[in-house]
Scaffold this motif. Sequence first.
Motif, PDB file in Angstrom:
ATOM      1  N   THR A 198     -79.236 -71.205-108.678  1.00 45.65           N
ATOM      2  CA  THR A 198     -77.947 -71.850-108.451  1.00 45.65           C
ATOM      3  C   THR A 198     -77.827 -72.253-106.990  1.00 45.65           C
ATOM      4  O   THR A 198     -78.114 -71.463-106.098  1.00 45.65           O
ATOM      5  CB  THR A 198     -76.779 -70.908-108.829  1.00 45.65           C
ATOM      6  N   ASN A 237     -74.098 -75.316-108.703  1.00 47.12           N
ATOM      7  CA  ASN A 237     -74.944 -76.322-109.345  1.00 47.12           C
ATOM      8  C   ASN A 237     -76.195 -75.620-109.852  1.00 47.12           C
ATOM      9  O   ASN A 237     -76.911 -75.004-109.064  1.00 47.12           O
ATOM     10  CB  ASN A 237     -75.348 -77.397-108.336  1.00 47.12           C
ATOM     11  N   THR A 238     -76.467 -75.729-111.136  1.00 49.62           N
ATOM     12  CA  THR A 238     -77.651 -75.095-111.712  1.00 49.62           C
ATOM     13  C   THR A 238     -78.891 -75.894-111.347  1.00 49.62           C
ATOM     14  O   THR A 238     -78.970 -77.100-111.613  1.00 49.62           O
ATOM     15  CB  THR A 238     -77.519 -74.992-113.243  1.00 49.62           C
ATOM     16  N   ASP A 247     -73.076 -80.889-115.752  1.00 46.74           N
ATOM     17  CA  ASP A 247     -72.031 -79.909-116.030  1.00 46.74           C
ATOM     18  C   ASP A 247     -70.819 -80.679-116.527  1.00 46.74           C
ATOM     19  O   ASP A 247     -70.060 -81.237-115.743  1.00 46.74           O
ATOM     20  CB  ASP A 247     -71.695 -79.106-114.770  1.00 46.74           C
ATOM     21  N   THR A 280     -68.125 -79.730-117.686  1.00 45.67           N
ATOM     22  CA  THR A 280     -66.811 -79.150-117.393  1.00 45.67           C
ATOM     23  C   THR A 280     -66.289 -79.639-116.051  1.00 45.67           C
ATOM     24  O   THR A 280     -65.132 -79.408-115.720  1.00 45.67           O
ATOM     25  CB  THR A 280     -66.859 -77.614-117.379  1.00 45.67           C
TER      26      THR A 280
END
Length: 146
Positions: A96, A108-109, A123, A125
């Motif tokens: 991350t 942020n992945t 993402d 969402t």
Amino acid sequence: MKKIAFVALIALLAACSNNDEEKKMLLGKWQYNPARMSEEFQKTKPSPQEQVALERFVMMYQNDAFIFEEDGSMLVTTPNGATLNGSWEMSPDAKTLFMNLGSQEIPNTITKLTNEELVLAADTTRRSKYTRVLKKVEGPAPAATE
């Protein structure tokens, strides 16, 4: 009991420092890679409207530069000279990337990080509807094209 504490301490130290290599890879200047972003987006089988939205996003931001400094500071520059100052941090497992360019830290992945490419997962969402693919670049941010 002392052996268990010692082993736990060694494991903790290893966990805290296991992202050093990834942090070093992240340092420097990055820009969006339009071709790779489109390639990743095609995997989601986008509608024509979604494809147009991605193309607009890329056109708007493709020349912005994200500069990650060793001290945890970051700078985002645009071709017209605007800059945003912020900070970044990487999770101990290097999965991350936390970026703060205002009032809140955004996770942020990281799905891929090499010396040449950074891939951040979409993402839905948040405002990051697209997998963001950045390439490492040299020198100053490019001037705007007309």
